[in-house]
Design an enzyme around this catalytic site. Structure first.
Site, PDB file in Angstrom:
ATOM      1  N   THR A  97     -13.693  18.009  35.744  1.00 18.43           N
ATOM      2  CA  THR A  97     -14.388  18.869  36.989  1.00 18.43           C
ATOM      3  C   THR A  97     -15.445  20.038  35.950  1.00 18.43           C
ATOM      4  OG1 THR A  97     -12.712  18.763  38.510  1.00 18.43           O
ATOM      5  CG2 THR A  97     -14.503  21.063  38.927  1.00 18.43           C
ATOM      6  N   LYS A 172     -16.052  18.876  45.009  1.00 14.96           N
ATOM      7  CA  LYS A 172     -14.780  19.629  44.293  1.00 14.96           C
ATOM      8  C   LYS A 172     -15.222  21.072  44.269  1.00 14.96           C
ATOM      9  CE  LYS A 172     -11.030  19.377  41.456  1.00 14.96           C
ATOM     10  NZ  LYS A 172     -10.693  19.296  40.404  1.00 14.96           N
ATOM     11  N   LYS A 240     -12.000  27.628  34.486  1.00 15.17           N
ATOM     12  CA  LYS A 240     -13.050  27.191  34.175  1.00 15.17           C
ATOM     13  C   LYS A 240     -13.484  26.680  35.671  1.00 15.17           C
ATOM     14  CE  LYS A 240     -12.804  23.247  33.238  1.00 15.17           C
ATOM     15  NZ  LYS A 240     -12.918  21.319  34.384  1.00 15.17           N
TER      16      LYS A 240
END
Length: 290
Positions: A97, A172, A240
Site C-alpha cells: 500500500t 486501497k 502510514k
C-alpha cells in the site's frame, strides 16, 4: 512453461502470498532484507537471491510487498533497483500500500525500459493472505492486468481492475478510509458491552450478522476480547496508510473528519509504544490506556 516469479518482502502477508504461488507450481525466487525471513519459503523450494538486482535479472514477474513508500522507491529505482535490472517484457507488480503518485512514477519509468508495471495493493490481512482469499485492487494497463490475472487468482478471490496506474492505490485508500472510522466503532462497541455487564462474546453473536456486520467486527473484535493484539496488520502501517489518504484527500480539496479522528487515536497508540501491534489494539485505549 510457467513464468519465474521473484518475490521481494516476506512479512506477515508476503510469506503466505509467495507460498501460494510456489504451491501452484511456479518457480519462485525470493529476496528480503532479513534473510532468515525467507527460510521457510526456501525450505518449500524457493530460491534465495542475495540482492534485488540478482532477483530482477532472473525473474519474468517481480512482486513487491514491502513496508513504506520509501522502501518501494528503494527497490524500484537506482542502479541496483528493479527497473534498471529487469529483463525487457517483465511484469512488475507492487502490492505494497503506497502512494498513487509513486505508482504512476514507476509505470512511466518501467515503460521507458520496455517493462509493464501494475499497482495491486490488497486487503484481507494475515487471514486473507494465509487462506488465499485477499481482495486485490489493480491499476495499470489492462493488457498487463489480464496477463497477470492467473497469479492474482492464486493469492486472492476478489480481484478487480480499477483503471490506469495509481487506481489500485486510490482504491486501497477508499478501503482504509472505510476501515479507519469503522475500527473506532468496533472498539467502542466492545468497551460498551464490557462496561454494561454483558457477555461481549455473546453480544457479537447478535450483532455480527445484522446491519453492524463488518470484516473488522467478525475478525478483529474476537481478538480484542481475547487480548490477542498480534499483528494481522501493523498499527505502524495503518498509520502510514491513513497519512497517505489524508495527503491525497487534501490534494483533492476533500475534508475527512472521520479519518482524521481515527488517525489521531492511532497516533496516540504509537506514542504508547504499540506501533508493532495489530490494528485491533485500538481497543486498549478503552481498557489499558484510559
Amino acid at each position: 512453461m510457467k513464468k519465474t516469479v521473484g518475490f521481494i518482502g516476506l512479512g506477515v502477508m508476503g510469506n503466505s502470498m509467495a507460498s501460494h504461488i510456489l504451491a501452484a507450481g511456479y518457480p519462485v525466487s525470493a529476496y528480503t532484507r532479513t534473510k532468515h525471513k525467507a527460510d521457510s519459503l526456501v525450505e518449500k523450494g524457493a530460491e534465495w537471491k542475495s540482492s534485488v538486482k540478482a532477483l530482477a535479472q532472473s525473474s519474468d514477474v517481480i512482486i513487491t510487498m514491502v513496508g513504506y513508500p520509501k522502501d518501494v522507491e528503494e527497490v524500484y529505482f537506482g542502479s541496483e533497483g528493479i527497473i534498471e535490472n529487469a529483463k525487457k517484457g517483465s511484469y512488475l507488480i507492487d502490492m505494497t500500500t503506497s502512494k498513487p503518485s509513486l505508482a504512476k512514477q514507476i509505470e512511466t519509468a518501467a515503460k521507458e525500459k520496455g517493462l509493464y508495471a501494475l499497482d495491486a495493493p490488497v486487503s484481507g490481512g494475515d487471514v486473507g493472505a494465509r487462506n488465499g482469499t485477499l481482495a486485490i485492487m489493480v491499476g495499470g494497463e489492462r493488457k498487463a492486468y489480464d496477463e497477470c490475472y492467473p497469479l492474482f487468482s492464486i493469492m486472492g478471490e476478489n480481484i478487480q481492475y480499477q483503471g490506469p496506474a495509481g487506481s489500485g492505490q486510490h482504491t486501497k485508500m477508499c478501503n482504509q478510509i472505510a476501515i479507519a472510522a469503522g475500527m473506532i466503532g468496533v472498539a467502542e462497541a466492545m468497551a460498551y458491552a464490557e462496561k454494561s455487564g454483558l457477555d461481549p462474546d455473546n453480544v457479537l453473536k447478535s450483532i455480527t450478522t445484522g446491519a453492524a456486520g463488518s470484516w473488522s467486527l467478525s475478525n478483529l473484535a474476537p481478538r480484542m476480547l481475547k487480548g490477542d493484539f498480534e499483528p494481522g496488520f501493523y498499527v505502524k502501517h495503518f498509520v502510514k496508510d491513513m497519512g497517505i489518504a489524508l495527503e491525497e484527500a487534501e490534494l483533492m480539496g476533500e475534508k475527512m473528519p472521520g479519518l482524521e479522528l481515527a488517525k489521531s487515536l492511532y497516533d496516540t497508540l504509537v506514542e504508547k509504544g504499540e506501533e508493532n501491534s495489530g490494528t485491533q489494539s485500538l481497543y486498549k485505549l478503552w481498557t489499558e490506556y484510559k
